[in-house]
Design a protein around this motif. Sequence first.
Motif, PDB file in Angstrom:
ATOM      1  N   THR A  13       0.886  -1.046  -0.379  1.00 47.56           N
ATOM      2  CA  THR A  13       0.068   0.335   0.205  1.00 47.56           C
ATOM      3  C   THR A  13       1.084   1.249   0.456  1.00 47.56           C
ATOM      4  OG1 THR A  13      -1.693  -1.680   0.878  1.00 47.56           O
ATOM      5  CG2 THR A  13      -1.818   1.038   1.759  1.00 47.56           C
ATOM      6  N   GLU A  14       2.140   1.353   0.672  1.00 45.85           N
ATOM      7  CA  GLU A  14       2.587   2.829   1.322  1.00 45.85           C
ATOM      8  C   GLU A  14       3.638   2.534   0.281  1.00 45.85           C
ATOM      9  OE1 GLU A  14       4.118   2.777   4.898  1.00 45.85           O
ATOM     10  OE2 GLU A  14       1.719   2.894   5.562  1.00 45.85           O
ATOM     11  N   LEU A  15       4.056   1.370  -0.793  1.00 42.33           N
ATOM     12  CA  LEU A  15       5.262   1.922  -1.940  1.00 42.33           C
ATOM     13  C   LEU A  15       4.560   2.059  -2.965  1.00 42.33           C
ATOM     14  CD1 LEU A  15       8.070  -0.488  -0.856  1.00 42.33           C
ATOM     15  CD2 LEU A  15       7.822   2.088  -0.323  1.00 42.33           C
ATOM     16  N   ASN A  16       3.083   1.612  -3.394  1.00 41.49           N
ATOM     17  CA  ASN A  16       2.606   2.038  -4.798  1.00 41.49           C
ATOM     18  C   ASN A  16       1.794   3.192  -4.551  1.00 41.49           C
ATOM     19  OD1 ASN A  16       3.974  -0.649  -6.291  1.00 41.49           O
ATOM     20  ND2 ASN A  16       1.893  -1.492  -4.674  1.00 41.49           N
ATOM     21  N   VAL A  17       0.840   3.622  -3.481  1.00 41.62           N
ATOM     22  CA  VAL A  17       0.120   4.455  -3.617  1.00 41.62           C
ATOM     23  C   VAL A  17       0.459   5.933  -3.257  1.00 41.62           C
ATOM     24  CG1 VAL A  17      -1.794   5.320  -2.583  1.00 41.62           C
ATOM     25  CG2 VAL A  17      -1.522   2.874  -2.991  1.00 41.62           C
ATOM     26  N   TYR A  18       1.489   5.895  -2.354  1.00 41.03           N
ATOM     27  CA  TYR A  18       1.875   7.489  -1.569  1.00 41.03           C
ATOM     28  C   TYR A  18       3.218   8.012  -1.965  1.00 41.03           C
ATOM     29  CZ  TYR A  18      -1.076   5.804   2.606  1.00 41.03           C
ATOM     30  OH  TYR A  18      -2.316   6.048   3.198  1.00 41.03           O
ATOM     31  N   PRO A  19       4.087   7.317  -2.126  1.00 46.07           N
ATOM     32  CA  PRO A  19       5.061   8.006  -3.029  1.00 46.07           C
ATOM     33  C   PRO A  19       4.902   8.281  -4.340  1.00 46.07           C
ATOM     34  CG  PRO A  19       6.524   6.040  -2.520  1.00 46.07           C
ATOM     35  CD  PRO A  19       5.061   6.547  -2.384  1.00 46.07           C
ATOM     36  N   ASP A  20       4.113   8.278  -5.643  1.00 45.29           N
ATOM     37  CA  ASP A  20       3.747   8.895  -6.659  1.00 45.29           C
ATOM     38  C   ASP A  20       2.344  10.705  -6.301  1.00 45.29           C
ATOM     39  OD1 ASP A  20       4.132   7.762  -8.143  1.00 45.29           O
ATOM     40  OD2 ASP A  20       2.650   6.024  -8.716  1.00 45.29           O
ATOM     41  N   ASN A  21       1.647  10.209  -5.287  1.00 44.36           N
ATOM     42  CA  ASN A  21       1.066  11.148  -4.082  1.00 44.36           C
ATOM     43  C   ASN A  21       1.797  12.200  -3.441  1.00 44.36           C
ATOM     44  OD1 ASN A  21      -1.278   9.538  -5.372  1.00 44.36           O
ATOM     45  ND2 ASN A  21      -2.478   9.208  -2.966  1.00 44.36           N
ATOM     46  N   ILE A  22       3.043  11.444  -3.379  1.00 43.80           N
ATOM     47  CA  ILE A  22       3.481  12.773  -2.311  1.00 43.80           C
ATOM     48  C   ILE A  22       4.702  13.357  -3.099  1.00 43.80           C
ATOM     49  CG2 ILE A  22       5.746  13.293  -0.346  1.00 43.80           C
ATOM     50  CD1 ILE A  22       4.352  11.023   1.177  1.00 43.80           C
ATOM     51  N   ASN A  23       5.091  12.901  -4.104  1.00 40.56           N
ATOM     52  CA  ASN A  23       6.092  13.434  -5.099  1.00 40.56           C
ATOM     53  C   ASN A  23       5.862  13.543  -6.542  1.00 40.56           C
ATOM     54  OD1 ASN A  23       8.109  13.726  -6.113  1.00 40.56           O
ATOM     55  ND2 ASN A  23       9.448  11.500  -6.967  1.00 40.56           N
ATOM     56  N   SER A  24       5.011  14.144  -5.960  1.00 43.17           N
ATOM     57  CA  SER A  24       4.028  15.121  -6.877  1.00 43.17           C
ATOM     58  C   SER A  24       4.184  16.236  -8.007  1.00 43.17           C
ATOM     59  CB  SER A  24       2.469  15.386  -6.740  1.00 43.17           C
ATOM     60  OG  SER A  24       2.745  16.388  -5.748  1.00 43.17           O
ATOM     61  N   GLU A  25       6.066  16.401  -7.749  1.00 43.79           N
ATOM     62  CA  GLU A  25       6.824  17.227  -8.809  1.00 43.79           C
ATOM     63  C   GLU A  25       6.866  16.752 -10.363  1.00 43.79           C
ATOM     64  OE1 GLU A  25      10.492  19.517  -5.888  1.00 43.79           O
ATOM     65  OE2 GLU A  25      10.422  16.538  -6.423  1.00 43.79           O
ATOM     66  N   ILE A  26       6.319  17.947 -11.008  1.00 43.51           N
ATOM     67  CA  ILE A  26       6.472  17.623 -12.874  1.00 43.51           C
ATOM     68  C   ILE A  26       8.583  17.843 -12.971  1.00 43.51           C
ATOM     69  CG2 ILE A  26       6.298  18.120 -14.996  1.00 43.51           C
ATOM     70  CD1 ILE A  26       3.466  19.120 -13.825  1.00 43.51           C
ATOM     71  N   ASN A  28      12.525  18.063 -11.560  1.00 35.76           N
ATOM     72  CA  ASN A  28      13.231  17.331 -10.813  1.00 35.76           C
ATOM     73  C   ASN A  28      12.398  17.181  -9.678  1.00 35.76           C
ATOM     74  OD1 ASN A  28      15.546  18.151  -9.471  1.00 35.76           O
ATOM     75  ND2 ASN A  28      15.290  20.305  -8.135  1.00 35.76           N
ATOM     76  N   ARG A  29      11.925  15.981 -10.356  1.00 32.72           N
ATOM     77  CA  ARG A  29      11.134  14.613  -9.159  1.00 32.72           C
ATOM     78  C   ARG A  29      12.687  14.358  -8.538  1.00 32.72           C
ATOM     79  NH1 ARG A  29       5.769  11.856 -10.290  1.00 32.72           N
ATOM     80  NH2 ARG A  29       6.294  10.705  -9.396  1.00 32.72           N
ATOM     81  N   GLU A  30      11.841  13.604  -7.611  1.00 32.23           N
ATOM     82  CA  GLU A  30      13.056  12.767  -6.340  1.00 32.23           C
ATOM     83  C   GLU A  30      13.276  11.496  -7.386  1.00 32.23           C
ATOM     84  OE1 GLU A  30      14.463  14.836  -4.251  1.00 32.23           O
ATOM     85  OE2 GLU A  30      13.771  16.752  -5.079  1.00 32.23           O
ATOM     86  N   LYS A  31      14.410  10.722  -6.610  1.00 34.32           N
ATOM     87  CA  LYS A  31      14.688   9.658  -7.841  1.00 34.32           C
ATOM     88  C   LYS A  31      14.250   8.464  -6.801  1.00 34.32           C
ATOM     89  CE  LYS A  31      18.024  10.866 -10.669  1.00 34.32           C
ATOM     90  NZ  LYS A  31      17.131  11.766 -11.006  1.00 34.32           N
ATOM     91  N   TYR A  32      13.662   7.183  -7.113  1.00 32.37           N
ATOM     92  CA  TYR A  32      12.916   6.819  -6.156  1.00 32.37           C
ATOM     93  C   TYR A  32      13.865   5.738  -5.390  1.00 32.37           C
ATOM     94  CZ  TYR A  32       8.274   7.066  -8.344  1.00 32.37           C
ATOM     95  OH  TYR A  32       7.342   8.130  -7.959  1.00 32.37           O
ATOM     96  N   ILE A  33      15.241   6.003  -5.593  1.00 29.92           N
ATOM     97  CA  ILE A  33      16.107   4.699  -4.716  1.00 29.92           C
ATOM     98  C   ILE A  33      16.153   5.717  -3.460  1.00 29.92           C
ATOM     99  CG2 ILE A  33      18.486   4.021  -4.291  1.00 29.92           C
ATOM    100  CD1 ILE A  33      16.515   2.148  -6.508  1.00 29.92           C
TER     101      ILE A  33
END
Length: 143
Positions: A13-26, A28-33
């Motif tokens: 739930t948290e790895l699939n839903v939250y990062p996309d909602n929190i990291n909403s920059e278009i 200079n998005r944050e890297k996933y690693i």
Amino acid sequence: MDIIPELTYNLDTELNVYPDNINSEIINREKYIPLLLCYLWGMFPAVILSLFIYEYLDKTLLDRLLFNLPENKRELINVSIVASIVEEFSKGIGLFFFLKNIDELEDGLIYGAISGLGFATIENVLYSQLGENSGERLFIVII
């Protein structure tokens, strides 16, 4: 105690839903690693650090400061004030490892939220194991 399904559900739930909602920059998005590493910081080192600090404070400092209070009031202070300060401190310590990735205010918010999500994952799994049966576990998790 079925801890593996609980952990799997929380991670999914948290790895699939939250990062996309929190990291909403278009741009200079944050890297996933680095976000994943920050999440893992919140899950393991921050939880372990919190436990050690809380136990140390409970056994040394709080026994001396609150020795004349009844046990139920000491426990209330421990749970409501001391534990929350220790937990937030432990989650925030991990942000120092990611300072090179934080170049604007929103980045700091993203990394702080991800660290908190990692901590919450383990906290939810541990709380869900407190109940005697599935109904009690569900009640504990909902609260």
